[in-house]
Write a protein that holds these residues in place. Structure first.
Motif, PDB file in Angstrom:
ATOM      1  N   GLU A  74      -8.473   8.422   0.749  1.00  0.00           N
ATOM      2  CA  GLU A  74      -7.949   8.136   2.092  1.00  0.00           C
ATOM      3  C   GLU A  74      -7.688   9.462   2.793  1.00  0.00           C
ATOM      4  N   VAL A  97      -3.879   2.282  -7.505  1.00  0.00           N
ATOM      5  CA  VAL A  97      -5.130   2.601  -6.809  1.00  0.00           C
ATOM      6  C   VAL A  97      -5.730   3.891  -7.367  1.00  0.00           C
ATOM      7  N   GLY A  98      -4.862   4.873  -7.663  1.00  0.00           N
ATOM      8  CA  GLY A  98      -5.334   6.127  -8.242  1.00  0.00           C
ATOM      9  C   GLY A  98      -6.036   5.908  -9.577  1.00  0.00           C
ATOM     10  N   TRP A 129       0.807  -1.223   0.000  1.00  0.00           N
ATOM     11  CA  TRP A 129       0.000   0.000   0.000  1.00  0.00           C
ATOM     12  C   TRP A 129       0.844   1.278   0.000  1.00  0.00           C
ATOM     13  N   GLU A 130       1.923   1.293   0.759  1.00  0.00           N
ATOM     14  CA  GLU A 130       2.717   2.522   0.900  1.00  0.00           C
ATOM     15  C   GLU A 130       3.619   2.781  -0.311  1.00  0.00           C
ATOM     16  N   GLU A 131       3.739   1.796  -1.198  1.00  0.00           N
ATOM     17  CA  GLU A 131       4.653   1.955  -2.335  1.00  0.00           C
ATOM     18  C   GLU A 131       4.024   2.841  -3.412  1.00  0.00           C
ATOM     19  N   GLU A 132       4.889   3.606  -4.070  1.00  0.00           N
ATOM     20  CA  GLU A 132       4.427   4.560  -5.085  1.00  0.00           C
ATOM     21  C   GLU A 132       3.664   3.858  -6.215  1.00  0.00           C
ATOM     22  N   ARG A 184      -9.362   4.296  -8.905  1.00  0.00           N
ATOM     23  CA  ARG A 184     -10.308   5.283  -8.355  1.00  0.00           C
ATOM     24  C   ARG A 184     -10.881   6.152  -9.480  1.00  0.00           C
ATOM     25  N   CYS A 229       1.968   1.051  -6.171  1.00  0.00           N
ATOM     26  CA  CYS A 229       0.650   0.613  -5.699  1.00  0.00           C
ATOM     27  C   CYS A 229      -0.300   1.808  -5.611  1.00  0.00           C
ATOM     28  N   GLN A 230       0.192   2.933  -5.141  1.00  0.00           N
ATOM     29  CA  GLN A 230      -0.650   4.119  -5.046  1.00  0.00           C
ATOM     30  C   GLN A 230      -1.082   4.615  -6.428  1.00  0.00           C
ATOM     31  N   ARG A 231      -0.193   4.495  -7.407  1.00  0.00           N
ATOM     32  CA  ARG A 231      -0.566   4.853  -8.786  1.00  0.00           C
ATOM     33  C   ARG A 231      -1.659   3.923  -9.299  1.00  0.00           C
TER      34      ARG A 231
END
Length: 239
Positions: A56, A34-35, A25-28, A38, A30-32
């Protein structure tokens, strides 16, 4: 084999997506991912059963679990409809990368494929992959295959970023990208809608019959050139 996707690759995503998101979750990257999911969820908001993914706000573990669960539910919903969105395919590609690298998964290849491609390449032909699976997922499948690393056999890869496989313009874009006239390309597929789109772009087509593939109508069987093995494809004569 389509069974490889149905019984190995896609179940792996469904069974492991929550664990993967928690671990990364905290990795860049993974965040991309999820973005993108979304953003896709916002575009899908008017669809029946669509699952929104809240932002979040950083207010603790409980809220994080709620957001992760929303991502999981969204992924499951998209997969239940067999959607081919770039957002979904990108996350799947990153999950499969981890699975291939740890040996949990190996890409299955029909035994007639590698010898045929080697022969085509020796004859000076170029071979490209065009798949609804992401370029990264393609490279993993062929890089960690039951035949070993066979990435050297391919001159390039295309996914839905070039356009959907059921739209003729996608095939024109691919032809332009590789510097080749569409009527100098043979496209192999098991999906008549894709075959139709490729034909509209003046691309040659053969429909591949393999175990587990969807059946064809009598009209489709009589209309398309059908093969059940790459050994049935003959190189053009040098004349």
């Amino acid at each position: 084999p389509v069974f490889f996707c149905q019984e190995t690759l896609f179940p792996y995503i469904k069974d492991n997506v929550k664990e993967y998101l928690r671990a990364h979750w905290e990795e860049e990257e993974c965040q991309r991912d999820v973005g993108l999911l979304r953003k896709q969820a916002q575009e899908d908001s008017s669809l029946d059963g669509a699952v929104p993914i809240p932002l979040e706000s950083g207010s603790g573990e409980e809220e994080l679990e709620r957001v992760i669960q929303a991502v999981v539910d969204n992924v499951h919903w998209q997969m239940s409809l067999d959607r081919k969105t770039t957002a979904l395919k990108q996350l799947q590609g990153h999950m499969w990368r981890a699975a291939y690298a740890t040996g949990h998964v190996k890409g299955e290849i029909f035994e007639d494929v590698v010898p045929a491609i080697r022969k085509w390449r020796e004859a000076g032909m170029k071979v490209y992959i065009y798949s609804s699976g992401s370029v990264e997922a393609q490279k993993l499948l062929f890089g960690y295959s039951t035949e070993g690393d066979i990435l050297e056999l391919f001159d390039g890869h295309f996914d839905t970023k070039i356009g959907p496989k059921v739209e003729s313009e996608s095939y024109r874009r691919i032809a332009a990208s590789i510097g080749c006239a569409t009527n100098n390309i043979l496209f192999l597929t098991d999906v008549p809608r894709e075959a139709n789109a490729a034909e509209e772009a003046d691309t040659h087509v053969a429909v591949v019959i393999r175990p587990g593939n969807a059946g064809l109508t009598d009209d489709e069987k009589s209309y398309y050139s059908l093969i059940s093995s790459f050994t049935e494809l003959f190189l053009p004569s040098s004349a």
